[in-house]
Design a protein around this motif. Structure first.
Motif, PDB file in Angstrom:
ATOM      1  N   ARG B  36      54.367 -11.038   0.967  1.00  0.00           N
ATOM      2  CA  ARG B  36      53.526 -11.941   0.324  1.00  0.00           C
ATOM      3  C   ARG B  36      52.637 -12.822   1.380  1.00  0.00           C
ATOM      4  O   ARG B  36      51.640 -13.141   1.185  1.00  0.00           O
ATOM      5  CB  ARG B  36      54.413 -13.177  -0.421  1.00  0.00           C
ATOM      6  CG  ARG B  36      54.618 -12.444  -1.776  1.00  0.00           C
ATOM      7  CD  ARG B  36      55.207 -13.940  -2.446  1.00  0.00           C
ATOM      8  NE  ARG B  36      56.264 -14.324  -2.270  1.00  0.00           N
ATOM      9  CZ  ARG B  36      57.374 -13.923  -2.263  1.00  0.00           C
ATOM     10  NH1 ARG B  36      57.759 -12.846  -3.159  1.00  0.00           N
ATOM     11  NH2 ARG B  36      58.656 -14.480  -1.886  1.00  0.00           N
ATOM     12  N   TRP B  94      34.671  -5.505  -5.365  1.00  0.00           N
ATOM     13  CA  TRP B  94      35.359  -4.386  -5.155  1.00  0.00           C
ATOM     14  C   TRP B  94      36.510  -4.451  -3.989  1.00  0.00           C
ATOM     15  O   TRP B  94      37.379  -3.834  -3.917  1.00  0.00           O
ATOM     16  CB  TRP B  94      34.628  -3.133  -5.014  1.00  0.00           C
ATOM     17  CG  TRP B  94      34.215  -2.332  -6.465  1.00  0.00           C
ATOM     18  CD1 TRP B  94      33.282  -2.831  -7.388  1.00  0.00           C
ATOM     19  CD2 TRP B  94      35.130  -1.826  -7.137  1.00  0.00           C
ATOM     20  NE1 TRP B  94      33.474  -2.278  -8.531  1.00  0.00           N
ATOM     21  CE2 TRP B  94      34.440  -1.662  -8.433  1.00  0.00           C
ATOM     22  CE3 TRP B  94      36.391  -1.475  -6.892  1.00  0.00           C
ATOM     23  CZ2 TRP B  94      35.068  -0.946  -9.399  1.00  0.00           C
ATOM     24  CZ3 TRP B  94      37.134  -0.614  -7.949  1.00  0.00           C
ATOM     25  CH2 TRP B  94      36.386  -0.307  -9.262  1.00  0.00           C
ATOM     26  N   PHE B  98      40.432  -3.987  -4.299  1.00  0.00           N
ATOM     27  CA  PHE B  98      41.075  -3.071  -3.457  1.00  0.00           C
ATOM     28  C   PHE B  98      42.313  -4.021  -2.783  1.00  0.00           C
ATOM     29  O   PHE B  98      43.232  -3.118  -2.498  1.00  0.00           O
ATOM     30  CB  PHE B  98      40.152  -2.325  -2.209  1.00  0.00           C
ATOM     31  CG  PHE B  98      39.066  -1.299  -2.864  1.00  0.00           C
ATOM     32  CD1 PHE B  98      37.795  -1.380  -2.475  1.00  0.00           C
ATOM     33  CD2 PHE B  98      39.593  -0.376  -3.852  1.00  0.00           C
ATOM     34  CE1 PHE B  98      36.915  -0.141  -2.715  1.00  0.00           C
ATOM     35  CE2 PHE B  98      38.817   0.500  -4.121  1.00  0.00           C
ATOM     36  CZ  PHE B  98      37.562   0.552  -3.612  1.00  0.00           C
ATOM     37  N   LEU B 101      44.795  -4.236  -5.223  1.00  0.00           N
ATOM     38  CA  LEU B 101      45.744  -2.594  -5.480  1.00  0.00           C
ATOM     39  C   LEU B 101      46.738  -2.606  -4.225  1.00  0.00           C
ATOM     40  O   LEU B 101      47.760  -2.183  -4.326  1.00  0.00           O
ATOM     41  CB  LEU B 101      44.717  -1.772  -5.250  1.00  0.00           C
ATOM     42  CG  LEU B 101      44.978  -0.161  -5.869  1.00  0.00           C
ATOM     43  CD1 LEU B 101      45.816  -0.152  -7.165  1.00  0.00           C
ATOM     44  CD2 LEU B 101      43.839   0.431  -6.056  1.00  0.00           C
ATOM     45  N   ARG B 104      50.021  -4.654  -4.695  1.00  0.00           N
ATOM     46  CA  ARG B 104      50.759  -3.872  -5.731  1.00  0.00           C
ATOM     47  C   ARG B 104      51.486  -2.644  -4.992  1.00  0.00           C
ATOM     48  O   ARG B 104      52.577  -2.552  -5.037  1.00  0.00           O
ATOM     49  CB  ARG B 104      50.007  -3.384  -6.795  1.00  0.00           C
ATOM     50  CG  ARG B 104      49.381  -4.326  -7.770  1.00  0.00           C
ATOM     51  CD  ARG B 104      49.041  -3.910  -9.019  1.00  0.00           C
ATOM     52  NE  ARG B 104      50.070  -3.559  -9.791  1.00  0.00           N
ATOM     53  CZ  ARG B 104      50.021  -3.112 -11.056  1.00  0.00           C
ATOM     54  NH1 ARG B 104      48.845  -2.890 -11.681  1.00  0.00           N
ATOM     55  NH2 ARG B 104      51.174  -2.373 -11.816  1.00  0.00           N
ATOM     56  N   TYR B 105      50.687  -2.053  -3.932  1.00  0.00           N
ATOM     57  CA  TYR B 105      51.614  -1.007  -3.418  1.00  0.00           C
ATOM     58  C   TYR B 105      52.475  -1.791  -2.398  1.00  0.00           C
ATOM     59  O   TYR B 105      53.607  -1.056  -2.332  1.00  0.00           O
ATOM     60  CB  TYR B 105      50.504  -0.299  -2.376  1.00  0.00           C
ATOM     61  CG  TYR B 105      49.548   0.698  -3.170  1.00  0.00           C
ATOM     62  CD1 TYR B 105      48.456   0.963  -2.654  1.00  0.00           C
ATOM     63  CD2 TYR B 105      49.726   1.152  -4.423  1.00  0.00           C
ATOM     64  CE1 TYR B 105      47.251   1.833  -3.265  1.00  0.00           C
ATOM     65  CE2 TYR B 105      48.829   1.988  -5.170  1.00  0.00           C
ATOM     66  CZ  TYR B 105      47.693   2.232  -4.551  1.00  0.00           C
ATOM     67  OH  TYR B 105      46.647   2.932  -5.295  1.00  0.00           O
ATOM     68  N   LEU B 108      55.752  -2.569  -4.415  1.00  0.00           N
ATOM     69  CA  LEU B 108      56.353  -1.327  -4.729  1.00  0.00           C
ATOM     70  C   LEU B 108      57.317  -0.701  -3.765  1.00  0.00           C
ATOM     71  O   LEU B 108      58.177  -0.434  -3.872  1.00  0.00           O
ATOM     72  CB  LEU B 108      55.484  -0.056  -5.089  1.00  0.00           C
ATOM     73  CG  LEU B 108      54.904  -0.181  -6.676  1.00  0.00           C
ATOM     74  CD1 LEU B 108      53.818   0.854  -6.766  1.00  0.00           C
ATOM     75  CD2 LEU B 108      55.931   0.426  -7.543  1.00  0.00           C
ATOM     76  N   VAL B 110      58.550  -2.874  -1.419  1.00  0.00           N
ATOM     77  CA  VAL B 110      59.637  -3.678  -1.175  1.00  0.00           C
ATOM     78  C   VAL B 110      60.587  -3.261  -2.217  1.00  0.00           C
ATOM     79  O   VAL B 110      61.852  -3.134  -1.807  1.00  0.00           O
ATOM     80  CB  VAL B 110      59.218  -5.041  -1.701  1.00  0.00           C
ATOM     81  CG1 VAL B 110      60.327  -5.956  -1.866  1.00  0.00           C
ATOM     82  CG2 VAL B 110      58.300  -5.777  -0.565  1.00  0.00           C
ATOM     83  N   LEU B 195      31.408   2.003  -0.476  1.00  0.00           N
ATOM     84  CA  LEU B 195      32.627   1.548  -1.413  1.00  0.00           C
ATOM     85  C   LEU B 195      33.262   3.188  -1.469  1.00  0.00           C
ATOM     86  O   LEU B 195      34.671   3.025  -1.787  1.00  0.00           O
ATOM     87  CB  LEU B 195      32.226   1.133  -2.570  1.00  0.00           C
ATOM     88  CG  LEU B 195      31.810  -0.332  -2.303  1.00  0.00           C
ATOM     89  CD1 LEU B 195      31.348  -0.955  -3.985  1.00  0.00           C
ATOM     90  CD2 LEU B 195      32.839  -1.353  -2.096  1.00  0.00           C
ATOM     91  N   ARG B 199      37.206   4.138  -0.925  1.00  0.00           N
ATOM     92  CA  ARG B 199      37.988   4.439  -1.885  1.00  0.00           C
ATOM     93  C   ARG B 199      38.956   5.789  -1.613  1.00  0.00           C
ATOM     94  O   ARG B 199      39.928   6.065  -1.933  1.00  0.00           O
ATOM     95  CB  ARG B 199      37.482   4.540  -3.345  1.00  0.00           C
ATOM     96  CG  ARG B 199      38.124   4.906  -4.526  1.00  0.00           C
ATOM     97  CD  ARG B 199      37.117   5.496  -5.753  1.00  0.00           C
ATOM     98  NE  ARG B 199      36.567   6.739  -5.225  1.00  0.00           N
ATOM     99  CZ  ARG B 199      35.814   7.294  -6.318  1.00  0.00           C
ATOM    100  NH1 ARG B 199      35.425   6.619  -7.287  1.00  0.00           N
ATOM    101  NH2 ARG B 199      34.971   8.260  -5.806  1.00  0.00           N
ATOM    102  N   ARG B 207      47.663   5.158  -1.138  1.00  0.00           N
ATOM    103  CA  ARG B 207      48.244   5.352  -2.435  1.00  0.00           C
ATOM    104  C   ARG B 207      49.047   6.521  -2.103  1.00  0.00           C
ATOM    105  O   ARG B 207      50.273   6.700  -2.713  1.00  0.00           O
ATOM    106  CB  ARG B 207      47.227   5.780  -3.426  1.00  0.00           C
ATOM    107  CG  ARG B 207      47.671   6.058  -4.811  1.00  0.00           C
ATOM    108  CD  ARG B 207      46.408   6.048  -5.911  1.00  0.00           C
ATOM    109  NE  ARG B 207      47.024   6.560  -7.153  1.00  0.00           N
ATOM    110  CZ  ARG B 207      47.520   5.972  -8.027  1.00  0.00           C
ATOM    111  NH1 ARG B 207      47.445   4.395  -7.825  1.00  0.00           N
ATOM    112  NH2 ARG B 207      47.924   6.018  -9.276  1.00  0.00           N
ATOM    113  N   GLN B 211      53.168   7.028  -2.861  1.00  0.00           N
ATOM    114  CA  GLN B 211      53.592   8.212  -3.786  1.00  0.00           C
ATOM    115  C   GLN B 211      54.874   8.897  -2.986  1.00  0.00           C
ATOM    116  O   GLN B 211      55.695   9.202  -3.523  1.00  0.00           O
ATOM    117  CB  GLN B 211      52.659   9.030  -4.137  1.00  0.00           C
ATOM    118  CG  GLN B 211      52.725   9.875  -5.447  1.00  0.00           C
ATOM    119  CD  GLN B 211      51.490  10.618  -5.778  1.00  0.00           C
ATOM    120  OE1 GLN B 211      50.857  10.784  -5.093  1.00  0.00           O
ATOM    121  NE2 GLN B 211      51.611  10.920  -7.141  1.00  0.00           N
TER     122      GLN B 211
END
Lengths: 80, 236
Positions: B36, B94, B98, B101, B104-105, B108, B110, B195, B199, B207, B211
């Motif tokens: 955070r 954008w 990003f 996003l 959020r990764y 995940l 953590v 952009l 991406r 990402r 994964q």
């Protein structure tokens, strides 16, 4: 002999009392320092491998949305 | 006497176990706090670079708007003014998306880390998952840097490309419109090239790395056991 037995018992009672006090201190210290539940406190089931895989799959990578915005912007520019 | 001693030992071991559990919980919450803090500092940095870019381009923007104001047709002038600001707005939108996003990764990761900690304390081999987590963190950090760099870019009309003479004539107006069209197309192409590069480059790498970390967690036997103590208890 009786005096020896009595003083030996007293020592054991004293030791027992000290151990109880230390245990209570650990307990109270643990309660005092435990933080309030926060938004990130997770239940064990939140971070299983399958739950994480599901959460990851639901996290869109915004690829399609960017393509859409590009197309919309191109249309606006073309229409000028 | 023996009973008193036994009760005392029981209380002591309960207190020690409770304190240990609190320490573990505090450690995993600290990791959540770290992510955070990083997210907050990156957001601040992004806002700073945006403010600096805005200040830097103020003069150019004002000059460009003066050129746009030379358009006689009211509807076309309004449209040109809207298009002129949309590129910077899209860039802001954008880069914010990003960054969220990436947050959020991080969140995940953590959770993956806390699950790995449980598996490790149960005696499982977590070396490859730990390495995958580290790679993911590096990829996310690289992506954050790239997003901040993108946020610092500006897509402002270059007033020098728009003719400033004979603007009241029909041909003058046509020249203004033609140059504006070309400028807008160039800005649109440049913005989306940047952009898409973000991406399809650092964001995609981040990402993929996250994964991989989750897939690596999947490969640990018993990774979904509730706690180390419940694992130990169930193995007795």
């Amino acid at each position: 002999m009786d005096q020896t037995t009595n003083s030996s018992s007293n020592i054991w009672y004293t030791l027992g009392g000290i151990v109880v006090i230390i245990a209570l201190a650990f307990w109270l210290f643990g309660s005092a320092t435990s933080p309030a539940p926060s938004a990130t406190t997770q239940t064990p089931s939140d971070n299983t491998a399958s739950a994480l895989t599901s959460e990851f799959n639901q996290t869109a990578d915004a690829s399609a949305a960017l393509d859409q915005d590009a197309a919309a912007s191109a249309q606006v520019v073309q229409g000028f | 006497m023996g009973v008193v001693g036994g009760i005392a030992v029981l209380l002591l071991s309960t207190g020690v176990a409770f304190a240990k559990e609190q320490a573990t919980s505090t450690r995993s919450e600290n990791k959540g706090g770290d992510y955070r803090m990083m997210s907050a500092s990156t957001t601040e940095r992004m806002q700073t670079v945006r403010d600096e870019a805005k200040t830097r381009m103020t003069t150019q923007r004002e000059k460009a708007m003066k050129r746009v104001a030379d358009i006689r047709d009211g509807a076309k002038q309004e449209m040109a003014q809207r298009i002129a600001v949309q590129f910077d707005n899209l860039n802001s939108t954008w880069t914010d998306k990003f960054m969220k996003l990436l947050d959020r990764y991080d969140a995940l990761l953590v959770k993956v880390e806390s699950r790995v900690a449980i598996a490790a304390s149960a005696g499982e081999d977590t070396a490859s998952t730990t390495a995958a987590i580290q790679s993911a963190k590096t990829a996310i950090l690289t992506a954050r840097t790239a997003v901040v760099a993108q946020a610092a870019k500006t897509y402002v009309l270059d007033p020098s490309t728009i003719p400033a003479t004979a603007t009241s004539t029909v041909s003058g107006q046509e020249k203004i419109m033609k140059s504006l069209r070309t400028s807008f197309q160039t800005l649109h192409t440049t913005l989306f090239k940047d952009l898409f590069a973000l991406r399809d480059g650092p964001m995609k790498s981040a990402r993929t790395a996250v994964q991989n970390a989750i897939q690596s967690l999947n490969s640990i036997p018993g990774a979904d056991e509730e706690t180390a103590t419940s694992t130990a208890a169930s193995n007795r």
